[in-house]
Write a protein that holds these residues in place. Structure first.
Motif, PDB file in Angstrom:
ATOM      1  N   UNK A  21     -69.061  40.622  65.399  1.00 12.36           N
ATOM      2  CA  UNK A  21     -70.301  41.401  65.446  1.00 12.36           C
ATOM      3  C   UNK A  21     -70.295  42.497  64.398  1.00 12.36           C
ATOM      4  N   UNK A  22     -69.128  43.135  64.192  1.00 11.52           N
ATOM      5  CA  UNK A  22     -69.031  44.167  63.160  1.00 11.52           C
ATOM      6  C   UNK A  22     -69.286  43.576  61.775  1.00 11.52           C
ATOM      7  N   UNK A  23     -68.789  42.372  61.538  1.00  9.23           N
ATOM      8  CA  UNK A  23     -68.920  41.738  60.226  1.00  9.23           C
ATOM      9  C   UNK A  23     -70.332  41.197  60.008  1.00  9.23           C
ATOM     10  N   UNK A  24     -70.901  40.589  61.037  1.00 14.54           N
ATOM     11  CA  UNK A  24     -72.172  39.874  60.891  1.00 14.54           C
ATOM     12  C   UNK A  24     -73.404  40.722  61.169  1.00 14.54           C
ATOM     13  N   UNK A  25     -73.315  41.678  62.074  1.00 17.19           N
ATOM     14  CA  UNK A  25     -74.477  42.483  62.430  1.00 17.19           C
ATOM     15  C   UNK A  25     -75.210  41.944  63.652  1.00 17.19           C
ATOM     16  N   UNK A  26     -76.166  42.738  64.106  1.00 19.04           N
ATOM     17  CA  UNK A  26     -76.852  42.487  65.377  1.00 19.04           C
ATOM     18  C   UNK A  26     -77.578  41.145  65.420  1.00 19.04           C
ATOM     19  N   UNK A  27     -78.148  40.707  64.298  1.00 21.51           N
ATOM     20  CA  UNK A  27     -79.017  39.524  64.315  1.00 21.51           C
ATOM     21  C   UNK A  27     -78.282  38.238  64.677  1.00 21.51           C
ATOM     22  N   UNK A  28     -76.960  38.239  64.605  1.00 21.13           N
ATOM     23  CA  UNK A  28     -76.203  37.023  64.935  1.00 21.13           C
ATOM     24  C   UNK A  28     -75.551  37.084  66.311  1.00 21.13           C
ATOM     25  N   UNK A  29     -75.884  38.092  67.081  1.00 21.57           N
ATOM     26  CA  UNK A  29     -75.305  38.268  68.416  1.00 21.57           C
ATOM     27  C   UNK A  29     -76.372  37.994  69.471  1.00 21.57           C
ATOM     28  N   UNK A 164     -71.539  35.064  69.658  1.00 23.03           N
ATOM     29  CA  UNK A 164     -71.873  35.318  68.255  1.00 23.03           C
ATOM     30  C   UNK A 164     -72.011  33.979  67.532  1.00 23.03           C
ATOM     31  N   UNK A 165     -72.991  33.892  66.637  1.00 19.74           N
ATOM     32  CA  UNK A 165     -73.233  32.674  65.865  1.00 19.74           C
ATOM     33  C   UNK A 165     -72.938  32.953  64.400  1.00 19.74           C
ATOM     34  N   UNK A 166     -72.025  32.168  63.831  1.00 21.08           N
ATOM     35  CA  UNK A 166     -71.664  32.287  62.421  1.00 21.08           C
ATOM     36  C   UNK A 166     -72.387  31.179  61.658  1.00 21.08           C
ATOM     37  N   UNK A 167     -73.350  31.516  60.795  1.00 17.24           N
ATOM     38  CA  UNK A 167     -74.047  30.468  60.038  1.00 17.24           C
ATOM     39  C   UNK A 167     -73.064  29.621  59.241  1.00 17.24           C
ATOM     40  N   UNK A 168     -73.294  28.318  59.205  1.00  9.70           N
ATOM     41  CA  UNK A 168     -72.345  27.411  58.568  1.00  9.70           C
ATOM     42  C   UNK A 168     -72.096  27.771  57.107  1.00  9.70           C
ATOM     43  N   UNK A 172     -66.729  30.674  55.555  1.00  8.36           N
ATOM     44  CA  UNK A 172     -65.557  31.090  54.796  1.00  8.36           C
ATOM     45  C   UNK A 172     -65.493  32.582  54.590  1.00  8.36           C
ATOM     46  N   UNK A 173     -66.598  33.175  54.154  1.00  9.88           N
ATOM     47  CA  UNK A 173     -66.631  34.609  53.894  1.00  9.88           C
ATOM     48  C   UNK A 173     -66.435  35.421  55.169  1.00  9.88           C
ATOM     49  N   UNK A 174     -67.082  34.974  56.243  1.00  9.07           N
ATOM     50  CA  UNK A 174     -66.971  35.706  57.508  1.00  9.07           C
ATOM     51  C   UNK A 174     -65.556  35.625  58.069  1.00  9.07           C
ATOM     52  N   UNK A 175     -64.947  34.456  57.974  1.00  8.28           N
ATOM     53  CA  UNK A 175     -63.576  34.305  58.457  1.00  8.28           C
ATOM     54  C   UNK A 175     -62.626  35.204  57.674  1.00  8.28           C
ATOM     55  N   UNK A 176     -62.765  35.210  56.355  1.00 10.58           N
ATOM     56  CA  UNK A 176     -61.904  36.045  55.514  1.00 10.58           C
ATOM     57  C   UNK A 176     -62.080  37.526  55.845  1.00 10.58           C
ATOM     58  N   UNK A 177     -63.330  37.973  55.963  1.00 10.94           N
ATOM     59  CA  UNK A 177     -63.597  39.383  56.260  1.00 10.94           C
ATOM     60  C   UNK A 177     -63.091  39.769  57.649  1.00 10.94           C
ATOM     61  N   UNK A 178     -63.238  38.869  58.604  1.00 13.82           N
ATOM     62  CA  UNK A 178     -62.798  39.158  59.974  1.00 13.82           C
ATOM     63  C   UNK A 178     -61.279  39.257  60.057  1.00 13.82           C
ATOM     64  N   UNK A 179     -60.589  38.333  59.400  1.00  8.82           N
ATOM     65  CA  UNK A 179     -59.128  38.371  59.407  1.00  8.82           C
ATOM     66  C   UNK A 179     -58.611  39.632  58.715  1.00  8.82           C
TER      67      UNK A 179
END
Length: 212
Positions: A21-29, A164-168, A172-179
């Motif tokens: 949620x921190x990485x993606x923002x409110x619109x994906x939660x 939370x929904x991670x757009x396909x 890659x970018x979201x996984x890297x930023x989250x890790x």
């Protein structure tokens, strides 16, 4: 070999929804109405298999359990608060076929059975009345669940904090930023966090004219 979505699912399974949620923002939660129906629920992650059910009808969810690939999270658009989308047997078959979880903008029934089998369901609640099976809709089209647009193969991550929904296209970018965020937090003591937090909050207060 594992495909890309399966590999992504494994990576995302270790990431809390709070971090995403921190990485993606409110619109994906998804909104707070989409919640785990039993506790303690495990964190789940998998590519979305999307289903649209009109109010009062659950035919396409019943069709989806025989068509979703193992490892999928079945995501249902419904918004129906009068009839159940699924019950114990539907969840049991989905579980046996390797479906990871249901995330449904609607209701289910047979909660005790579902809890006993350990099948994760995130939904708006329960009701004992089953829906009809009349309306045919396409599967794996864009749906809206809990206020979030979900497409087939988007990665869905859900735990006790929410969904939370991670757009396909962004996996890659979201996984890297989250890790990276998790690694930084793991190396930070509470004393270090407190010091940085105090400095940041005090600056915000000064900038806002606070004199206390």
């Amino acid at each position: 070999m594992a495909d890309a979505s399966e590999t992504a699912s494994v990576g995302f399974a270790g990431i809390p929804t709070t971090t995403l949620a921190d990485v993606l923002g409110r619109e994906q939660v998804m909104d707070i109405g989409i919640r785990p129906l039993w506790q303690p629920v495990p964190r789940i992650a998998g590519p979305a298999f999307t289903v649209r059910c009109p109010p009062g009808d659950n035919l396409m969810l019943h069709a989806a359990i025989h068509r979703a690939e193992p490892g999928s999270v079945i995501v249902v658009e419904s918004g129906d608060l009068d009839y159940a989308l699924a019950g114990g047997n539907v969840c049991a078959v989905a579980q046996r076929r390797g479906v990871v979880a249901f995330v449904a903008d609607g209701l289910i029934r047979d909660l005790a059975e579902i809890r006993d089998m350990g099948f994760p369901v995130f939904a708006r609640g329960v009701i004992p009345i089953p829906g009809a099976k009349k309306v045919v809709e396409p599967l794996n089209v864009e749906v809206r669940c809990g206020g979030v647009r979900v497409n087939a193969d988007d990665i869905v991550v859900a735990d006790e904090e929410g969904v939370v929904v991670v757009p396909s296209a962004r996996q890659g970018d979201v996984l890297t930023a989250s890790l990276a965020k998790l690694a930084k937090e793991a190396g930070e003591t509470l004393d270090t966090w407190e010091e940085a937090h105090r400095a940041r909050i005090d600056k915000l207060l000064r900038d806002g004219g606070f004199m206390g």
